[in-house]
Design a protein around this motif. Sequence first.
Motif, PDB file in Angstrom:
ATOM      1  N   GLU A 138      12.031 -11.859  -3.269  1.00  0.00           N
ATOM      2  CA  GLU A 138      11.934 -13.099  -2.507  1.00  0.00           C
ATOM      3  C   GLU A 138      10.464 -13.430  -2.342  1.00  0.00           C
ATOM      4  N   SER A 139      10.012 -12.766  -1.338  1.00  0.00           N
ATOM      5  CA  SER A 139       8.959 -13.100  -0.474  1.00  0.00           C
ATOM      6  C   SER A 139       7.702 -12.998  -1.639  1.00  0.00           C
ATOM      7  N   ALA A 140       7.980 -12.017  -2.561  1.00  0.00           N
ATOM      8  CA  ALA A 140       6.677 -11.855  -3.446  1.00  0.00           C
ATOM      9  C   ALA A 140       6.818 -12.774  -4.519  1.00  0.00           C
ATOM     10  N   LEU A 141       7.806 -13.276  -4.903  1.00  0.00           N
ATOM     11  CA  LEU A 141       7.823 -14.168  -5.901  1.00  0.00           C
ATOM     12  C   LEU A 141       7.355 -15.527  -5.341  1.00  0.00           C
ATOM     13  N   ALA A 142       8.003 -15.721  -4.058  1.00  0.00           N
ATOM     14  CA  ALA A 142       7.329 -16.952  -3.550  1.00  0.00           C
ATOM     15  C   ALA A 142       5.848 -16.933  -3.281  1.00  0.00           C
ATOM     16  N   ALA A 143       5.078 -15.956  -3.110  1.00  0.00           N
ATOM     17  CA  ALA A 143       3.634 -15.799  -2.555  1.00  0.00           C
ATOM     18  C   ALA A 143       2.966 -15.903  -4.171  1.00  0.00           C
TER      19      ALA A 143
ATOM     20  N   GLY B 229       5.851 -19.633   1.781  1.00  0.00           N
ATOM     21  CA  GLY B 229       6.226 -20.805   1.062  1.00  0.00           C
ATOM     22  C   GLY B 229       5.199 -21.890   1.332  1.00  0.00           C
ATOM     23  N   ARG B 230       4.280 -21.863   2.125  1.00  0.00           N
ATOM     24  CA  ARG B 230       3.542 -22.905   2.250  1.00  0.00           C
ATOM     25  C   ARG B 230       2.286 -22.464   2.203  1.00  0.00           C
ATOM     26  N   THR B 231       1.625 -21.512   2.773  1.00  0.00           N
ATOM     27  CA  THR B 231       0.396 -21.072   2.815  1.00  0.00           C
ATOM     28  C   THR B 231       0.246 -19.720   2.522  1.00  0.00           C
ATOM     29  N   ARG B 232       1.311 -18.716   2.385  1.00  0.00           N
ATOM     30  CA  ARG B 232       1.171 -17.387   2.378  1.00  0.00           C
ATOM     31  C   ARG B 232       1.354 -17.100   0.759  1.00  0.00           C
ATOM     32  N   THR B 233      -0.115 -17.107   0.217  1.00  0.00           N
ATOM     33  CA  THR B 233      -0.429 -16.669  -1.098  1.00  0.00           C
ATOM     34  C   THR B 233      -0.145 -15.183  -1.267  1.00  0.00           C
ATOM     35  N   LEU B 234      -0.323 -14.511  -2.470  1.00  0.00           N
ATOM     36  CA  LEU B 234      -0.263 -13.138  -2.747  1.00  0.00           C
ATOM     37  C   LEU B 234      -1.184 -12.079  -1.967  1.00  0.00           C
ATOM     38  N   PRO B 235      -2.394 -12.608  -1.824  1.00  0.00           N
ATOM     39  CA  PRO B 235      -3.447 -11.859  -1.191  1.00  0.00           C
ATOM     40  C   PRO B 235      -2.679 -11.497   0.243  1.00  0.00           C
ATOM     41  N   LEU B 236      -2.625 -12.729   0.849  1.00  0.00           N
ATOM     42  CA  LEU B 236      -1.884 -12.698   2.330  1.00  0.00           C
ATOM     43  C   LEU B 236      -0.688 -11.859   2.372  1.00  0.00           C
ATOM     44  N   GLU B 237       0.230 -11.838   1.423  1.00  0.00           N
ATOM     45  CA  GLU B 237       1.465 -11.141   1.167  1.00  0.00           C
ATOM     46  C   GLU B 237       1.145  -9.724   1.238  1.00  0.00           C
TER      47      GLU B 237
ATOM     48  N   TYR C 226      -1.337  -8.381   2.450  1.00  0.00           N
ATOM     49  CA  TYR C 226      -2.275  -7.738   3.677  1.00  0.00           C
ATOM     50  C   TYR C 226      -1.061  -7.552   4.740  1.00  0.00           C
ATOM     51  N   LEU C 227       0.208  -8.390   4.786  1.00  0.00           N
ATOM     52  CA  LEU C 227       1.102  -8.433   5.686  1.00  0.00           C
ATOM     53  C   LEU C 227       1.962  -7.156   5.324  1.00  0.00           C
ATOM     54  N   LYS C 228       2.219  -6.844   3.961  1.00  0.00           N
ATOM     55  CA  LYS C 228       3.062  -5.537   3.608  1.00  0.00           C
ATOM     56  C   LYS C 228       2.507  -4.283   4.009  1.00  0.00           C
ATOM     57  N   ARG C 229       1.038  -4.331   3.825  1.00  0.00           N
ATOM     58  CA  ARG C 229       0.393  -2.928   3.890  1.00  0.00           C
ATOM     59  C   ARG C 229       0.710  -2.083   4.850  1.00  0.00           C
ATOM     60  N   VAL C 230       1.294  -2.635   6.202  1.00  0.00           N
ATOM     61  CA  VAL C 230       1.690  -1.845   7.501  1.00  0.00           C
ATOM     62  C   VAL C 230       3.533  -1.840   7.008  1.00  0.00           C
ATOM     63  N   ASP C 231       4.158  -2.872   7.091  1.00  0.00           N
ATOM     64  CA  ASP C 231       5.515  -2.680   7.061  1.00  0.00           C
ATOM     65  C   ASP C 231       6.276  -1.952   5.949  1.00  0.00           C
ATOM     66  N   ASP C 232       5.596  -2.290   4.422  1.00  0.00           N
ATOM     67  CA  ASP C 232       6.084  -1.719   3.129  1.00  0.00           C
ATOM     68  C   ASP C 232       4.883  -1.426   2.274  1.00  0.00           C
ATOM     69  N   PRO C 233       4.386  -0.195   2.626  1.00  0.00           N
ATOM     70  CA  PRO C 233       2.753   0.052   1.692  1.00  0.00           C
ATOM     71  C   PRO C 233       3.231   0.057   0.379  1.00  0.00           C
ATOM     72  N   ASP C 234       4.261   0.592   0.008  1.00  0.00           N
ATOM     73  CA  ASP C 234       4.757   0.725  -1.324  1.00  0.00           C
ATOM     74  C   ASP C 234       4.714  -0.730  -2.026  1.00  0.00           C
ATOM     75  N   ALA C 235       5.263  -1.609  -1.394  1.00  0.00           N
ATOM     76  CA  ALA C 235       5.240  -3.101  -1.956  1.00  0.00           C
ATOM     77  C   ALA C 235       3.838  -3.472  -1.877  1.00  0.00           C
ATOM     78  N   ALA C 236       2.899  -3.263  -1.086  1.00  0.00           N
ATOM     79  CA  ALA C 236       1.631  -3.752  -1.024  1.00  0.00           C
ATOM     80  C   ALA C 236       0.873  -3.294  -1.986  1.00  0.00           C
ATOM     81  N   VAL C 237       0.988  -1.929  -2.448  1.00  0.00           N
ATOM     82  CA  VAL C 237       0.342  -1.497  -3.692  1.00  0.00           C
ATOM     83  C   VAL C 237       0.988  -1.777  -4.800  1.00  0.00           C
ATOM     84  N   ALA C 238       2.305  -2.060  -4.902  1.00  0.00           N
ATOM     85  CA  ALA C 238       2.895  -2.747  -6.322  1.00  0.00           C
ATOM     86  C   ALA C 238       2.101  -4.070  -6.456  1.00  0.00           C
ATOM     87  N   LEU C 239       2.215  -4.844  -5.493  1.00  0.00           N
ATOM     88  CA  LEU C 239       1.648  -6.122  -5.736  1.00  0.00           C
ATOM     89  C   LEU C 239       0.297  -6.184  -5.860  1.00  0.00           C
ATOM     90  N   SER C 240      -0.655  -5.275  -5.108  1.00  0.00           N
ATOM     91  CA  SER C 240      -1.820  -5.215  -5.427  1.00  0.00           C
ATOM     92  C   SER C 240      -2.174  -4.858  -6.960  1.00  0.00           C
TER      93      SER C 240
END
Length: 277
Positions: free
Chosen positions: A49-54, A219-227, A229-243
């Motif tokens: 949900e967060s990735a699609l919103a971003a 949903g307002r200002t968190r674009t995909l690059p920001l998502e 950046y936030l995922k790289r600590v909590d969920d590195p796999d998601a960060a790599v996939a989104l990258s």
Amino acid sequence: MRPPPNHHLAVPRWLLAPALLGVALIALPVIGLATQVPWDRFGALISSESALAALRLSVVTASVSTVIVVALGVPLAVLLARFAGRWWRPVRALVLVPLVLPPVVGGLALLYTFGRRGFMGETLRVFGIDIAFSTTAVVLAQVFVSMPFLVLSLEGALRGMDQRYEAVAATLGARPGTVLRRVTLPMVLPGLVSGVVLAFARALGEFGATITFAGSLQGRTRTLPLEIYLKRVDDPDAAVALSMLLVVVAVVIVVAVHRSPAGRGRAVRVKEEAETR
């Protein structure tokens, strides 16, 4: 059948080694990223949900900012290409500043201009307009960093075009606006398209100015690059996939435009029509 351009030019063989090294410096990091993607979970990671919103916010804001860049950047590029007076030199330098300015510095500049305590932000608040940390701030940040790409690309195309066709159209009684719309822009269409694509890609990947000026509100200002950046600590796999997703989108856009012959074909047709008149 006409021979391909530059078919007669000899290329020194020693250029091959540094050229391959340059390609390697770009390709190897992308390959390294691809090796770390958990491909078995790739679909699930990029469809959260967060990735699609971003992703949705990134595409929408990048599209809006690109429209603004075209509306403002095309007239600016035309003026910079056609006028070479001393007053235009500082204007050109100012337009190109975002290219060399660290994005976070651009974000601070926007914040101290349009923020709540900025010299324009305080005036806008009187009318109930609050730009900072909103979706509008995302668009402004993207416009700020991406406009030089369109202006630089289009200005170079305008300076390199043959102006005789514009002169012929003018002598036939065409108004300046008609010449620009029917002759100038069609002849530099490949450069214009390249500039639009570069501006869109730059807006899509904008990070520094956005997080400084717009913050990171889902949903307002968190674009995909920001998502990412936030995922790289909590969920590195998601960060790599989104990258990887962002890399694929950028590559597809650039390849699709450079493979399209529409721009080049239209420019050739304009030249042929002008020559037959």
